[in-house]
Design a protein around this motif. Structure first.
Motif, PDB file in Angstrom:
ATOM      1  N   LEU A  79      46.060  83.246  65.023  1.00 39.00           N
ATOM      2  CA  LEU A  79      47.059  83.797  66.019  1.00 39.00           C
ATOM      3  C   LEU A  79      48.215  82.742  66.075  1.00 39.00           C
ATOM      4  O   LEU A  79      49.178  83.268  66.412  1.00 39.00           O
ATOM      5  CB  LEU A  79      46.416  83.651  67.342  1.00 39.00           C
ATOM      6  CG  LEU A  79      47.075  84.351  68.535  1.00 39.00           C
ATOM      7  CD1 LEU A  79      47.094  85.826  68.320  1.00 39.00           C
ATOM      8  CD2 LEU A  79      46.240  83.876  69.860  1.00 39.00           C
ATOM      9  N   GLU A  80      48.005  81.772  65.449  1.00 41.12           N
ATOM     10  CA  GLU A  80      49.195  80.483  65.529  1.00 41.12           C
ATOM     11  C   GLU A  80      50.167  81.052  64.629  1.00 41.12           C
ATOM     12  O   GLU A  80      51.356  80.445  64.420  1.00 41.12           O
ATOM     13  CB  GLU A  80      48.661  79.226  65.225  1.00 41.12           C
ATOM     14  CG  GLU A  80      48.082  78.810  63.912  1.00 41.12           C
ATOM     15  CD  GLU A  80      47.623  77.436  63.921  1.00 41.12           C
ATOM     16  OE1 GLU A  80      47.419  77.099  62.688  1.00 41.12           O
ATOM     17  OE2 GLU A  80      47.254  76.743  64.612  1.00 41.12           O
ATOM     18  N   GLU A  81      49.894  81.754  63.466  1.00 39.55           N
ATOM     19  CA  GLU A  81      50.633  82.461  62.342  1.00 39.55           C
ATOM     20  C   GLU A  81      51.488  83.545  62.894  1.00 39.55           C
ATOM     21  O   GLU A  81      52.502  83.947  62.361  1.00 39.55           O
ATOM     22  CB  GLU A  81      49.799  82.771  61.261  1.00 39.55           C
ATOM     23  CG  GLU A  81      49.418  81.444  60.503  1.00 39.55           C
ATOM     24  CD  GLU A  81      48.425  82.224  59.171  1.00 39.55           C
ATOM     25  OE1 GLU A  81      48.826  83.135  58.754  1.00 39.55           O
ATOM     26  OE2 GLU A  81      47.624  81.226  58.454  1.00 39.55           O
ATOM     27  N   LEU A  82      50.963  84.186  63.894  1.00 43.06           N
ATOM     28  CA  LEU A  82      51.405  85.598  64.325  1.00 43.06           C
ATOM     29  C   LEU A  82      52.845  85.579  64.837  1.00 43.06           C
ATOM     30  O   LEU A  82      53.801  86.066  64.524  1.00 43.06           O
ATOM     31  CB  LEU A  82      50.453  86.444  65.580  1.00 43.06           C
ATOM     32  CG  LEU A  82      50.839  87.601  65.650  1.00 43.06           C
ATOM     33  CD1 LEU A  82      50.619  88.503  64.541  1.00 43.06           C
ATOM     34  CD2 LEU A  82      50.054  88.117  66.916  1.00 43.06           C
ATOM     35  N   LEU A  83      53.157  84.343  65.716  1.00 37.62           N
ATOM     36  CA  LEU A  83      54.458  84.293  66.263  1.00 37.62           C
ATOM     37  C   LEU A  83      55.542  83.990  65.199  1.00 37.62           C
ATOM     38  O   LEU A  83      56.836  84.380  65.114  1.00 37.62           O
ATOM     39  CB  LEU A  83      54.626  83.411  67.361  1.00 37.62           C
ATOM     40  CG  LEU A  83      53.887  83.792  68.519  1.00 37.62           C
ATOM     41  CD1 LEU A  83      54.135  82.994  70.029  1.00 37.62           C
ATOM     42  CD2 LEU A  83      54.154  85.266  68.845  1.00 37.62           C
ATOM     43  N   PRO A  84      55.161  82.881  64.334  1.00 40.58           N
ATOM     44  CA  PRO A  84      56.244  82.595  63.158  1.00 40.58           C
ATOM     45  C   PRO A  84      56.361  83.774  62.420  1.00 40.58           C
ATOM     46  O   PRO A  84      57.736  83.878  61.857  1.00 40.58           O
ATOM     47  CB  PRO A  84      55.486  81.504  62.538  1.00 40.58           C
ATOM     48  CG  PRO A  84      54.621  80.788  63.546  1.00 40.58           C
ATOM     49  CD  PRO A  84      54.148  81.960  64.274  1.00 40.58           C
ATOM     50  N   LEU A 142      48.702 102.251  55.592  1.00 40.46           N
ATOM     51  CA  LEU A 142      47.788 101.644  56.876  1.00 40.46           C
ATOM     52  C   LEU A 142      46.894 100.527  56.285  1.00 40.46           C
ATOM     53  O   LEU A 142      46.151 100.757  55.359  1.00 40.46           O
ATOM     54  CB  LEU A 142      47.183 102.567  57.435  1.00 40.46           C
ATOM     55  CG  LEU A 142      46.257 102.029  58.545  1.00 40.46           C
ATOM     56  CD1 LEU A 142      47.122 101.495  59.807  1.00 40.46           C
ATOM     57  CD2 LEU A 142      45.133 103.175  59.189  1.00 40.46           C
ATOM     58  N   GLY A 143      47.306  99.245  56.712  1.00 41.73           N
ATOM     59  CA  GLY A 143      46.171  98.281  56.613  1.00 41.73           C
ATOM     60  C   GLY A 143      45.393  97.991  57.794  1.00 41.73           C
ATOM     61  O   GLY A 143      45.859  97.944  58.826  1.00 41.73           O
ATOM     62  N   VAL A 144      44.118  97.680  57.624  1.00 43.88           N
ATOM     63  CA  VAL A 144      43.431  97.152  58.747  1.00 43.88           C
ATOM     64  C   VAL A 144      42.915  95.569  58.275  1.00 43.88           C
ATOM     65  O   VAL A 144      42.499  95.563  57.165  1.00 43.88           O
ATOM     66  CB  VAL A 144      42.367  98.123  59.113  1.00 43.88           C
ATOM     67  CG1 VAL A 144      42.892  99.290  59.663  1.00 43.88           C
ATOM     68  CG2 VAL A 144      41.377  98.309  57.779  1.00 43.88           C
ATOM     69  N   ALA A 145      42.614  94.732  59.431  1.00 41.62           N
ATOM     70  CA  ALA A 145      42.086  93.664  59.221  1.00 41.62           C
ATOM     71  C   ALA A 145      41.401  92.921  60.401  1.00 41.62           C
ATOM     72  O   ALA A 145      41.864  93.511  61.710  1.00 41.62           O
ATOM     73  CB  ALA A 145      43.054  92.469  58.839  1.00 41.62           C
ATOM     74  N   PRO A 146      40.547  91.790  60.400  1.00 49.63           N
ATOM     75  CA  PRO A 146      39.991  91.320  61.722  1.00 49.63           C
ATOM     76  C   PRO A 146      41.170  90.724  62.534  1.00 49.63           C
ATOM     77  O   PRO A 146      42.263  90.307  61.785  1.00 49.63           O
ATOM     78  CB  PRO A 146      39.151  90.496  61.239  1.00 49.63           C
ATOM     79  CG  PRO A 146      38.819  90.656  60.066  1.00 49.63           C
ATOM     80  CD  PRO A 146      39.737  91.389  59.261  1.00 49.63           C
ATOM     81  N   LEU A 147      40.987  90.885  63.831  1.00 49.38           N
ATOM     82  CA  LEU A 147      42.041  90.336  64.796  1.00 49.38           C
ATOM     83  C   LEU A 147      42.132  88.619  64.231  1.00 49.38           C
ATOM     84  O   LEU A 147      41.082  88.102  64.228  1.00 49.38           O
ATOM     85  CB  LEU A 147      41.992  90.534  66.174  1.00 49.38           C
ATOM     86  CG  LEU A 147      42.162  91.917  66.599  1.00 49.38           C
ATOM     87  CD1 LEU A 147      41.540  92.513  67.981  1.00 49.38           C
ATOM     88  CD2 LEU A 147      43.615  92.240  66.512  1.00 49.38           C
ATOM     89  N   PRO A 148      43.302  88.244  64.277  1.00 47.41           N
ATOM     90  CA  PRO A 148      43.430  86.745  64.259  1.00 47.41           C
ATOM     91  C   PRO A 148      43.177  86.081  65.356  1.00 47.41           C
ATOM     92  O   PRO A 148      43.482  86.047  66.616  1.00 47.41           O
ATOM     93  CB  PRO A 148      44.892  86.710  63.868  1.00 47.41           C
ATOM     94  CG  PRO A 148      45.395  87.523  64.663  1.00 47.41           C
ATOM     95  CD  PRO A 148      44.532  88.741  64.457  1.00 47.41           C
TER      96      PRO A 148
END
Length: 406
Positions: free
Chosen positions: A165-170, A276-282
């Motif tokens: 999650l800390e990567e999401l905002l940057p 479309l790409g899918v991945a686990p939520l960070p």
């Protein structure tokens, strides 16, 4: 009503349509449905449901030629009131197919009846989550499918989803357009990276607007709320009321990354294809986020005759046997079987790898009480004010605890 119908219902419930049989051979099933705002996604959902019916209804007719099934689809907010009204007349359904939190609310009001499955226990496959619905009186519900939350993203804009999650905002600050939900049940996953998932659950259970929380809970919740406030200030991050709004924005190319239900995968694939790409939520670095799992279950009605109850139990077993669960997994992208005998093809599919990794981080909300719904609505109101700039992040939690208006 344009609805996102629970796909599993359409797998088997049409068997025997058109037959005229005695009432003891008729099974009445109520089904929770969800309205979709986007007409294009709703049309794709209807098409998928038709394919499911055509693929599996013949098999159901062969297995139970004596059974006739009547289905009634009801929006979530109408299902419980209708059950109350029908129970007063002694005309309740034999089965209810709904999300697990609603099933618990139905059970709490005595509108469903536990069943003793001991006599047929050997026929039950090894089901995930079944222990969550056992009571001293019997089995209150049978899990049917699991629908984890995931990250859905546009591969043309992003090759790999953020790992934490800390990567999401940057990443958003660098140009990625991110869509996030405002509903607490859908936003819950963002709290786990701050150690706030447990405190958030306890906050939802508070029964008095003047109640207090332990200092550690308040600090964890404040870190989470501060992150939401910081995310809202970024140009490329937007918050939306409904998951269906996020699906529409992604499918139309107006955002690049969203949190989504696994059941959205099939509809989004029809529009986006290989993009479309899918991945686990960070969550924390190297660890997927915890989230509130959507679990579809079957509850048993209180007005069934003995013959109808026997038919309902047989129907429930049919829905969770190895073959039905495998067919459901193949026909409905994003659905995770609850039958452990049906493995996910993780070696050949990135989507199923993401599903398998995500489902183990799903949590079931312990209750669906009026307090939980009221608290969620109040906190959502406070977060809406935060997003509108009417409330500072350090005032969201105190305002919530003193029972301020949403």
């Amino acid at each position: 009503m344009v609805g996102r119908l629970l796909p599993l219902t359409l797998v088997l419930l049409c068997g025997g349509c058109g037959l005229s049989l005695p009432s003891d051979h008729t099974l009445v099933v109520y089904v929770e449905s969800e309205v979709l705002r986007d007409r294009r996604l709703a049309a794709l959902s209807r098409q998928a449901n038709r394919r499911i019916i055509e693929g599996l209804s013949d098999r159901f007719r062969l297995l139970r030629p004596d059974a006739r099934v009547h289905i009634r689809f009801l929006p979530k907010e109408r299902l419980l009131p209708v059950l109350r009204d029908r129970a007063l007349l002694g005309l309740g359904p034999d089965l209810v197919l709904s999300e697990s939190t609603l099933a618990r609310a139905i059970a709490a009001e005595g509108l469903s009846e536990p069943v003793d499955l001991a006599a047929i226990r050997s026929e039950l496959p090894d089901l995930r989550f079944i222990e969550a619905f056992k009571s001293p009186q019997g089995q209150e519900a049978i899990p049917v499918t699991a629908e984890p939350q995931l990250a859905c993203f546009d591969r043309r804009r992003l090759k790999v989803s953020p790992d934490s999650l800390e990567e999401l905002l940057p990443t958003a600050a660098a140009g990625l357009r991110v869509g996030l939900p405002l509903k607490i049940r859908d936003l819950y996953w963002t709290s786990s990276a701050f150690g706030a998932s447990g405190p958030l659950e306890r906050l939802m259970e508070v029964k008095s607007g003047t109640a207090t929380l332990p200092l550690g809970d308040r600090e964890a919740l404040q870190r989470w709320i501060a992150w939401l406030g910081a995310a809202n200030l970024l140009q490329n991050v937007s918050f939306h009321d409904a998951n269906s709004d996020l699906e529409s924005l992604l499918s139309q190319g107006n955002v690049d990354w969203i949190s989504c239900s696994s059941l959205s995968i099939g509809k989004l694939q029809k529009v986006m294809g290989r993009s479309l790409g899918v991945a686990p939520l960070p969550g924390l670095p190297g660890e997927p986020a915890d989230f509130l799992l959507r679990l579809v279950v079957l509850s048993f009605g209180i007005d069934s005759t003995e013959a109808q109850r026997n038919l309902a139990e047989a129907f429930a077993l049919l829905l969770v046997n190895d073959v039905s669960q495998k067919q459901l997994m193949l026909l409905v992208p994003g659905v995770v079987p609850v039958n452990r005998n049906v493995p996910l093809p993780t070696k050949s599919s990135q989507m199923y790898r993401a599903l398998a990794e995500s489902v183990s981080h799903g949590r079931l909300l312990p209750s669906a009480t009026g307090a939980v719904d009221a608290n969620a609505a109040r906190l959502e109101g406070q977060l809406t004010r935060l997003m509108a700039g009417e409330l500072r992040s350090d005032r969201v939690l105190p305002a919530y605890l003193i029972g301020g208006p949403p």
